[in-house]
Scaffold this active site. Sequence first.
Site, PDB file in Angstrom:
ATOM      1  CE  LYS A  72      45.459  35.184  42.010  1.00  0.00           C
ATOM      2  NZ  LYS A  72      45.594  36.416  42.327  1.00  0.00           N
ATOM      3  CG  ASP A 111      48.408  45.677  30.338  1.00  0.00           C
ATOM      4  OD1 ASP A 111      48.459  45.066  31.256  1.00  0.00           O
ATOM      5  OD2 ASP A 111      48.181  45.228  29.106  1.00  0.00           O
ATOM      6  CB  VAL A 112      50.015  45.128  35.946  1.00  0.00           C
ATOM      7  CG1 VAL A 112      49.505  46.385  37.029  1.00  0.00           C
ATOM      8  CG2 VAL A 112      48.988  43.836  36.112  1.00  0.00           C
ATOM      9  CG  ASN A 114      43.788  43.836  44.031  1.00  0.00           C
ATOM     10  OD1 ASN A 114      43.535  43.050  44.653  1.00  0.00           O
ATOM     11  ND2 ASN A 114      43.182  44.511  43.124  1.00  0.00           N
ATOM     12  CE1 TYR A 122      42.260  34.132  39.908  1.00  0.00           C
ATOM     13  CE2 TYR A 122      42.262  32.374  41.283  1.00  0.00           C
ATOM     14  CZ  TYR A 122      42.187  33.837  41.119  1.00  0.00           C
ATOM     15  OH  TYR A 122      42.101  34.211  42.149  1.00  0.00           O
TER      16      TYR A 122
HETATM   17  P1  NAD Z   1      37.999  42.162  40.029  1.00  0.00           P
HETATM   18  O1  NAD Z   1      37.747  41.634  38.649  1.00  0.00           O
HETATM   19  O2  NAD Z   1      37.128  43.322  40.578  1.00  0.00           O
HETATM   20  O3  NAD Z   1      39.594  43.237  40.069  1.00  0.00           O
HETATM   21  C1  NAD Z   1      40.457  42.764  39.225  1.00  0.00           C
HETATM   22  C2  NAD Z   1      41.259  44.175  39.021  1.00  0.00           C
HETATM   23  O4  NAD Z   1      42.256  43.943  38.154  1.00  0.00           O
HETATM   24  C3  NAD Z   1      40.365  45.008  37.922  1.00  0.00           C
HETATM   25  O5  NAD Z   1      40.199  46.268  38.492  1.00  0.00           O
HETATM   26  C4  NAD Z   1      40.854  44.859  36.652  1.00  0.00           C
HETATM   27  O6  NAD Z   1      40.737  46.187  36.037  1.00  0.00           O
HETATM   28  C5  NAD Z   1      42.189  44.843  37.192  1.00  0.00           C
HETATM   29  N1  NAD Z   1      43.223  44.314  35.691  1.00  0.00           N
HETATM   30  C6  NAD Z   1      42.864  43.434  35.227  1.00  0.00           C
HETATM   31  N2  NAD Z   1      43.873  43.368  34.230  1.00  0.00           N
HETATM   32  C7  NAD Z   1      44.621  44.234  34.503  1.00  0.00           C
HETATM   33  C8  NAD Z   1      45.928  44.634  33.780  1.00  0.00           C
HETATM   34  N3  NAD Z   1      46.288  43.976  32.731  1.00  0.00           N
HETATM   35  N4  NAD Z   1      46.716  45.753  34.479  1.00  0.00           N
HETATM   36  C9  NAD Z   1      45.997  46.377  35.459  1.00  0.00           C
HETATM   37  N5  NAD Z   1      44.947  45.855  36.254  1.00  0.00           N
HETATM   38  C10 NAD Z   1      44.350  44.711  35.689  1.00  0.00           C
HETATM   39  O7  NAD Z   1      38.118  41.116  40.968  1.00  0.00           O
HETATM   40  P2  NAD Z   1      38.752  41.085  42.833  1.00  0.00           P
HETATM   41  O8  NAD Z   1      37.849  40.035  43.324  1.00  0.00           O
HETATM   42  O9  NAD Z   1      38.755  42.567  43.222  1.00  0.00           O
HETATM   43  O10 NAD Z   1      40.336  40.533  42.377  1.00  0.00           O
HETATM   44  C11 NAD Z   1      41.463  40.926  42.804  1.00  0.00           C
HETATM   45  C12 NAD Z   1      42.383  40.269  43.178  1.00  0.00           C
HETATM   46  O11 NAD Z   1      41.880  39.187  44.066  1.00  0.00           O
HETATM   47  C13 NAD Z   1      42.885  39.336  42.017  1.00  0.00           C
HETATM   48  O12 NAD Z   1      44.278  38.985  42.121  1.00  0.00           O
HETATM   49  C14 NAD Z   1      41.983  37.980  42.499  1.00  0.00           C
HETATM   50  O13 NAD Z   1      42.911  36.867  41.753  1.00  0.00           O
HETATM   51  C15 NAD Z   1      41.988  38.322  43.843  1.00  0.00           C
HETATM   52  N6  NAD Z   1      41.089  37.129  44.495  1.00  0.00           N
HETATM   53  C16 NAD Z   1      39.809  37.502  44.197  1.00  0.00           C
HETATM   54  C17 NAD Z   1      39.014  36.520  45.175  1.00  0.00           C
HETATM   55  C18 NAD Z   1      37.460  36.842  45.179  1.00  0.00           C
HETATM   56  O14 NAD Z   1      36.626  35.956  45.730  1.00  0.00           O
HETATM   57  N7  NAD Z   1      36.843  37.851  44.708  1.00  0.00           N
HETATM   58  C19 NAD Z   1      39.780  35.401  46.022  1.00  0.00           C
HETATM   59  C20 NAD Z   1      40.873  35.120  45.829  1.00  0.00           C
HETATM   60  C21 NAD Z   1      41.609  36.076  44.908  1.00  0.00           C
END
Ligand code: NAD
Length: 265
Positions: free
Chosen positions: A168, A65-66, A92, A164
């Site tokens: 960011k 858990d980060v 990430n 959120y």
């Molecule tokens: P996702 O939900 O598939 O990935 C998020 C990951 O973070 C998951 O694998 C989850 O298990 C992990 N996570 C959550 N809480 C955690 C914790 N406490 N410790 C460790 N890991 C944890 O969604 P995604 O779209 O792949 O998002 C990845 C990153 O990209 C995020 O930071 C998100 O804000 C960012 N992002 C995504 C988008 C998009 O459109 N998908 C756009 C902008 C930014």
Amino acid sequence: MDCRLDGQVALVTGASSGIGTGVARGLAAAGAAVIVNYHSGREPAEALVAEIEGQGGRAVAVQADVSDPDAVAALFARGAEAMGAIDIVVANSGIQKDAPATELTVEDWRKVIDTNLTGQFLCAQAGIRQFLKQRDRKLSRALGKIIHMSSVHEVIPWAGHVNYAASKGGIALMMRTLAQEMAGQRIRINAIAPGAIATRINAENVAGEAGKRLLELIPYGRVGDVEDIANAAVWLASDMSDYVVGTTITVDGGMCLYPGFRDNG
Ligand code: NAD
């Protein structure tokens, strides 16, 4: 010079799904060994490790858990022990807990800040400590590289998502401050700001009517995929970007170009 990472070790948080999985695959394809951090998705993390190993690469899955400082310390210790070093950190992991500002609970405010901002800080701090401890491995011009996963919402306000957007926005100045502090040690710290990428975090926004409305916000006319982000991550991790320090690379199909002004300015 090309975008190869042979011999280097990358740690990717939240790599059991979405962008994290895509980035881990991309880094492995470029020759890096990968420490696949997962929070709850053990099976997909282990499947990703098997996939990378099946293609001749090296990978290990490590739960953490980060947002928990002790868990992050253990993640980096286990990862470095398994792979011998850590050269690249992709912070990430991120979550959304959306609500109108008047309804948002302090628990959901804290949960998002703890994971998205504090979690990314803890991983950057642990990465920097590791780079300084292991000194120069002569595999890259930099001593180490950190990539933060931000969002277009580090600059675009987002009603109904104040926790959120604040997390960011915080990443943007945290990343630039860390980059300024560490550049003299040849540690390069940058960020990627994805636009709309098709993953589970925004599954409801990219399909059907909502998907059509979303495309109006994307001048390039398509939703992004995880490979778009992985390509940027591989470049930022490689010596191709060796002079790029403290920059956010926006990968958004033009979402930050205020497309609402195209016909209404
Ligand atoms: P996702 O939900 O598939 O990935 C998020 C990951 O973070 C998951 O694998 C989850 O298990 C992990 N996570 C959550 N809480 C955690 C914790 N406490 N410790 C460790 N890991 C944890 O969604 P995604 O779209 O792949 O998002 C990845 C990153 O990209 C995020 O930071 C998100 O804000 C960012 N992002 C995504 C988008 C998009 O459109 N998908 C756009 C902008 C930014």
